[in-house]
Design a protein around this motif. Structure first.
Motif, PDB file in Angstrom:
ATOM      1  N   GLN A 167       2.595 -45.817  49.026  1.00 27.29           N
ATOM      2  CA  GLN A 167       2.897 -45.170  51.420  1.00 27.29           C
ATOM      3  C   GLN A 167       3.061 -44.044  50.958  1.00 27.29           C
ATOM      4  N   LEU A 168       1.308 -42.868  51.306  1.00 25.77           N
ATOM      5  CA  LEU A 168       1.312 -42.117  51.184  1.00 25.77           C
ATOM      6  C   LEU A 168       0.923 -41.111  52.597  1.00 25.77           C
ATOM      7  N   ASN A 169       2.221 -40.097  53.063  1.00 26.48           N
ATOM      8  CA  ASN A 169       1.753 -39.272  54.449  1.00 26.48           C
ATOM      9  C   ASN A 169       0.618 -38.182  54.877  1.00 26.48           C
ATOM     10  N   GLY A 170       0.119 -39.210  56.285  1.00 27.28           N
ATOM     11  CA  GLY A 170      -1.907 -37.803  56.320  1.00 27.28           C
ATOM     12  C   GLY A 170      -1.793 -37.476  57.490  1.00 27.28           C
ATOM     13  N   ARG A 171      -2.600 -37.764  57.810  1.00 21.23           N
ATOM     14  CA  ARG A 171      -2.975 -36.848  59.670  1.00 21.23           C
ATOM     15  C   ARG A 171      -4.667 -37.459  59.594  1.00 21.23           C
ATOM     16  N   LEU A 172      -4.923 -36.866  60.927  1.00 18.59           N
ATOM     17  CA  LEU A 172      -6.456 -36.768  60.916  1.00 18.59           C
ATOM     18  C   LEU A 172      -6.395 -35.422  62.047  1.00 18.59           C
ATOM     19  N   ALA A 173      -7.778 -34.863  61.194  1.00 20.28           N
ATOM     20  CA  ALA A 173      -8.371 -34.028  61.427  1.00 20.28           C
ATOM     21  C   ALA A 173      -9.810 -33.799  61.957  1.00 20.28           C
ATOM     22  N   ALA A 174     -10.179 -32.564  62.393  1.00 19.53           N
ATOM     23  CA  ALA A 174     -11.690 -32.868  62.859  1.00 19.53           C
ATOM     24  C   ALA A 174     -12.856 -32.826  61.234  1.00 19.53           C
ATOM     25  N   GLU A 180      -6.447 -36.777  55.684  1.00 21.70           N
ATOM     26  CA  GLU A 180      -6.184 -35.725  55.178  1.00 21.70           C
ATOM     27  C   GLU A 180      -5.011 -36.076  54.569  1.00 21.70           C
ATOM     28  N   ALA A 181      -4.125 -36.304  52.798  1.00 22.76           N
ATOM     29  CA  ALA A 181      -3.125 -36.480  52.709  1.00 22.76           C
ATOM     30  C   ALA A 181      -2.197 -36.543  52.137  1.00 22.76           C
ATOM     31  N   ASP A 182      -1.151 -36.247  51.495  1.00 20.88           N
ATOM     32  CA  ASP A 182      -0.780 -35.575  50.436  1.00 20.88           C
ATOM     33  C   ASP A 182       0.174 -36.554  49.130  1.00 20.88           C
ATOM     34  N   ILE A 183      -0.165 -35.860  48.718  1.00 21.11           N
ATOM     35  CA  ILE A 183       0.199 -36.628  47.624  1.00 21.11           C
ATOM     36  C   ILE A 183       0.981 -35.977  46.314  1.00 21.11           C
ATOM     37  N   TYR A 184       2.340 -36.036  45.354  1.00 23.53           N
ATOM     38  CA  TYR A 184       3.015 -35.496  44.345  1.00 23.53           C
ATOM     39  C   TYR A 184       1.652 -34.838  42.700  1.00 23.53           C
ATOM     40  N   PRO A 185       1.247 -34.369  42.298  1.00 21.82           N
ATOM     41  CA  PRO A 185       1.101 -34.080  40.923  1.00 21.82           C
ATOM     42  C   PRO A 185       1.014 -35.582  40.470  1.00 21.82           C
ATOM     43  N   GLY A 186       2.372 -36.903  40.019  1.00 24.05           N
ATOM     44  CA  GLY A 186       2.595 -37.737  39.241  1.00 24.05           C
ATOM     45  C   GLY A 186       1.634 -38.459  39.996  1.00 24.05           C
ATOM     46  N   GLU A 187       1.610 -38.909  41.022  1.00 20.11           N
ATOM     47  CA  GLU A 187       0.913 -39.565  41.473  1.00 20.11           C
ATOM     48  C   GLU A 187      -0.573 -39.236  41.788  1.00 20.11           C
ATOM     49  N   VAL A 230      -4.211 -46.752  57.709  1.00 22.64           N
ATOM     50  CA  VAL A 230      -2.981 -46.722  59.709  1.00 22.64           C
ATOM     51  C   VAL A 230      -2.319 -46.512  59.516  1.00 22.64           C
ATOM     52  N   VAL A 231      -3.889 -46.237  61.141  1.00 24.84           N
ATOM     53  CA  VAL A 231      -3.157 -44.756  61.936  1.00 24.84           C
ATOM     54  C   VAL A 231      -1.930 -45.417  62.921  1.00 24.84           C
ATOM     55  N   ALA A 232      -1.109 -44.441  63.026  1.00 19.85           N
ATOM     56  CA  ALA A 232      -0.281 -44.766  63.826  1.00 19.85           C
ATOM     57  C   ALA A 232      -0.346 -45.259  65.421  1.00 19.85           C
ATOM     58  N   GLY A 233      -0.113 -46.017  65.825  1.00 17.04           N
ATOM     59  CA  GLY A 233      -0.188 -46.732  67.367  1.00 17.04           C
ATOM     60  C   GLY A 233      -1.293 -47.839  66.922  1.00 17.04           C
ATOM     61  N   SER A 234      -1.885 -47.985  66.031  1.00 12.79           N
ATOM     62  CA  SER A 234      -3.046 -49.025  66.053  1.00 12.79           C
ATOM     63  C   SER A 234      -3.133 -49.885  64.651  1.00 12.79           C
ATOM     64  N   GLU A 235      -1.030 -49.881  63.974  1.00 10.41           N
ATOM     65  CA  GLU A 235      -1.733 -50.736  62.938  1.00 10.41           C
ATOM     66  C   GLU A 235      -2.117 -51.897  62.884  1.00 10.41           C
ATOM     67  N   GLN A 236      -2.562 -53.081  64.148  1.00 13.58           N
ATOM     68  CA  GLN A 236      -3.158 -54.109  63.816  1.00 13.58           C
ATOM     69  C   GLN A 236      -4.164 -54.207  63.725  1.00 13.58           C
ATOM     70  N   VAL A 246      -1.210 -43.594  54.457  1.00  8.47           N
ATOM     71  CA  VAL A 246      -2.750 -44.117  53.494  1.00  8.47           C
ATOM     72  C   VAL A 246      -1.800 -44.653  52.832  1.00  8.47           C
ATOM     73  N   LEU A 247      -2.386 -46.828  52.665  1.00 14.28           N
ATOM     74  CA  LEU A 247      -1.439 -47.415  51.781  1.00 14.28           C
ATOM     75  C   LEU A 247      -2.612 -47.329  50.153  1.00 14.28           C
ATOM     76  N   LEU A 248      -2.058 -46.760  49.288  1.00 10.95           N
ATOM     77  CA  LEU A 248      -2.808 -46.932  47.762  1.00 10.95           C
ATOM     78  C   LEU A 248      -1.728 -47.628  46.968  1.00 10.95           C
ATOM     79  N   PRO A 249      -3.368 -48.826  46.450  1.00  6.78           N
ATOM     80  CA  PRO A 249      -2.705 -49.744  45.645  1.00  6.78           C
ATOM     81  C   PRO A 249      -2.163 -49.523  44.751  1.00  6.78           C
ATOM     82  N   VAL A 250      -1.328 -49.375  44.053  1.00  5.44           N
ATOM     83  CA  VAL A 250      -0.993 -49.073  42.660  1.00  5.44           C
ATOM     84  C   VAL A 250      -1.044 -50.430  41.526  1.00  5.44           C
TER      85      VAL A 250
END
Length: 399
Positions: A102-109, A247-254, A267-273, A315-319
Motif C-alpha cells: 500500500q502506497l499513500n497518494g493524493r489526487l491532483a489537478a 501522485e504517490a510516494d515510494i521509498y527508493p527500496g520499493e 482506492v479513493v478515500a470515501g469510494s472504497e467500493q 495505491v495498491l502495488l502488486p508485489v
C-alpha cells in the motif's frame, strides 16, 4: 475383662471393609453431583464461571447457563437462527491471489487540463462576469469585458478596408488589405460572429467581451474590475477535473517493484467500493527535497467530477501473486491465541470449527495453505457470531 476387649476388637475388624467401601463411594457421588450441577458464564467474559445465577464481576451482565459437559465440537442452528445471524457460506476452490503493497497518494489537478485565460490586448477590465473560484464555466460563456483603444483602432481600420472593397470591388489590393485587417481581429480573439456584427452595424466600440475558449472550473482569479492589464496578462485560470493525476510516494527500496506502464489499483478515500485501475505513466528519477521519497504518477478518469484534487488515495502495488491457491475473505478467518480457524458447514445448519494455516494475505483475502479442501462449504459472514456462540454454550475455544 480381657474377653470383652477381644470381642470389641474383633467387631471393629469385621466392620472395616464396610467403612472403606462407604468412604470410596462418597467421592464418586460428589463427582456425579458436581457433574450434574448447572454452570453459568458471562457472554462477554467467558473466563467467568459460576455455579449459581449471578452477575459478571467485570461488566455487570447477567450470567447465562452453559453445558460444560457437552463435548461435541460443532453447533447446530435452525433456519431462522441462520438468517438472524446473517450467516452465509461459499464453496472454496483454487484461484488466483495477489499480495499488495500500500502506497499513500493524493489526487491532483492534471496540468494538461489546465488553461490560463489571458488578455489578447492591453486595456482596462470593465467587468468580470465570473469573480469566484470553484465556479463551473462552459465553452463560449462570457468571462470578462475589456476597454481597449487598440481594438478600437483595429475595428476602424477594418471598417475602412471593407468600405474600400465596397467602392472598388475589382481592386485586388483592396481585397488583400480587407483580408489582412480581418485576420488581425481574428488574431486578437475576435469571433467571426463579432466581426460580422461589426460590419452590419458599422459602429466601432472600445468595449469587447471575451468568452471562455474551453469548459472548466475557475481555480484562480488574477485580476479585478478597473485594473489595467497588459497584452498577454493573466486574468483567470481554468482547471478541468474530468481527468485527475494520482501522485504517490515510494521509498527508493520499493522502486524495484515498479515500472512505467505497470497496472496498479487506486482506492479513493470515501469510494472504497469503487477501486480504479491505473497505469503508471511517470516515475520521478530524483528524490523529493528533504523527504527521501520518490514519486510516481498516473491518471484516472473522474466522470461527473465526483472527486476533487487534494483527496487522499491508496495505491495498491502488486508485489507477489499465486495462481492456484485456496483463498477466503479476511472476515471468514477467526484468529485467537491458539491459532486461526474457520467454520465449515458439514450438514444443513450444522457448523464445525476447523483449524487452518494461513499464508499470503492482502486487504480483502487470505490464503489457506492447510486445513481446507476444494469443495468445502465455509462460512464467510457471521463466523465471529458462531465463535461467540460456541464459547457461550461450551465455555471453551472451539479449537
Amino acid at each position: 475383662m480381657e474377653r470383652k476387649n477381644f470381642l470389641k476388637i474383633a467387631g471393629l475388624v469385621a466392620l472395616m471393609p464396610a467403612l472403606l467401601l462407604a468412604a470410596c463411594k462418597a467421592p464418586v457421588k460428589q463427582e456425579a453431583a458436581a457433574a450434574q450441577q448447572q454452570t453459568y458464564t458471562c457472554p462477554m467474559h467467558p473466563q467467568i464461571i459460576q455455579h449459581a445465577p449471578a452477575t459478571c464481576p467485570i461488566c455487570g451482565m447477567d450470567l447465562v447457563p452453559f453445558d460444560k459437559n457437552n463435548k461435541e465440537a460443532s453447533l447446530t442452528l435452525g433456519e431462522s437462527q441462520v438468517r438472524l445471524a446473517n450467516i452465509t457460506t461459499m464453496v472454496v476452490g483454487a484461484g488466483g491471489l495477489s499480495d499488495f503493497r500500500q502506497l499513500n497518494g493524493r489526487l491532483a489537478a492534471n496540468p494538461e487540463k489546465t488553461m490560463v485565460v489571458s488578455s489578447r490586448v492591453a486595456g482596462r477590465i470593465e467587468m468580470l462576469y465570473v469573480k469566484e473560484t470553484g465556479v463551473k464555466v462552459n465553452k463560449g460563456q462570457p468571462l470578462y469585458r475589456i476597454y481597449s483603444e487598440q481594438l478600437n483602432a483595429l475595428q476602424q481600420e477594418y471598417l475602412l478596408a471593407v468600405a474600400q472593397v465596397k467602392h472598388f470591388p475589382d481592386d485586388a489590393r483592396f481585397r488583400q488589405i480587407e483580408q489582412a485587417a480581418r485576420q488581425k481581429l481574428l488574431l486578437y480573439d475576435q469571433q467571426e460572429t463579432q466581426i460580422d456584427a461589426l460590419v452590419r452595424s458599422g459602429k466601432v466600440s472600445p468595449y469587447v467581451t471575451y468568452a471562455a475558449s474551453a469548459s472548466g472550473i475557475i481555480a484562480e482569479v488574477m485580476t479585478a474590475e478597473g485594473q489595467y492589464v497588459p497584452e498577454g496578462g493573466a486574468i483567470m485560470r481554468l482547471e478541468g477535473y474530468d481527468q485527475l493525476w494520482v501522485e504517490a510516494d515510494i521509498y527508493p527500496g520499493e522502486a524495484a517493484f515498479i515500472h512505467v506502464g505497470q497496472s496498479v489499483k487506486v482506492v479513493v478515500a470515501g469510494s472504497e467500493q469503487d477501486p480504479q485501475m491505473m497505469a503508471i505513466q511517470f516515475i520521478n528519477p530524483a528524490l523529493q527535497t528533504s523527504t527521501q521519497l520518490l514519486q510516481i504518477r498516473g491518471t484516472v478518469n473522474n466522470a461527473g467530477n465526483r472527486w476533487q484534487p487534494g483527496q487522499q488515495v491508496n495505491v495498491l502495488l502488486p508485489v507477489k501473486s499465486s495462481d492456484d491457491v485456496i483463498s477466503l475473505p479476511v472476515d471468514a478467518v477467526i484468529r485467537s491465541g491458539k491459532g486461526a480457524h474457520v467454520w465449515v458447514e458439514t450438514a444443513p445448519g450444522k457448523f464445525e470449527a476447523r483449524e487452518v494455516t494461513t499464508g499470503m494475505e492482502n486487504f480483502d483475502s487470505v490464503e489457506i495453505s492447510d486445513g481446507l479442501d476444494e469443495g468445502d462449504k465455509v462460512v464467510v459472514t457471521g463466523a465471529y457470531l458462531l465463535y461467540s456462540e460456541y464459547i457461550l454454550k461450551k465455555g471453551a475455544d472451539p479449537v
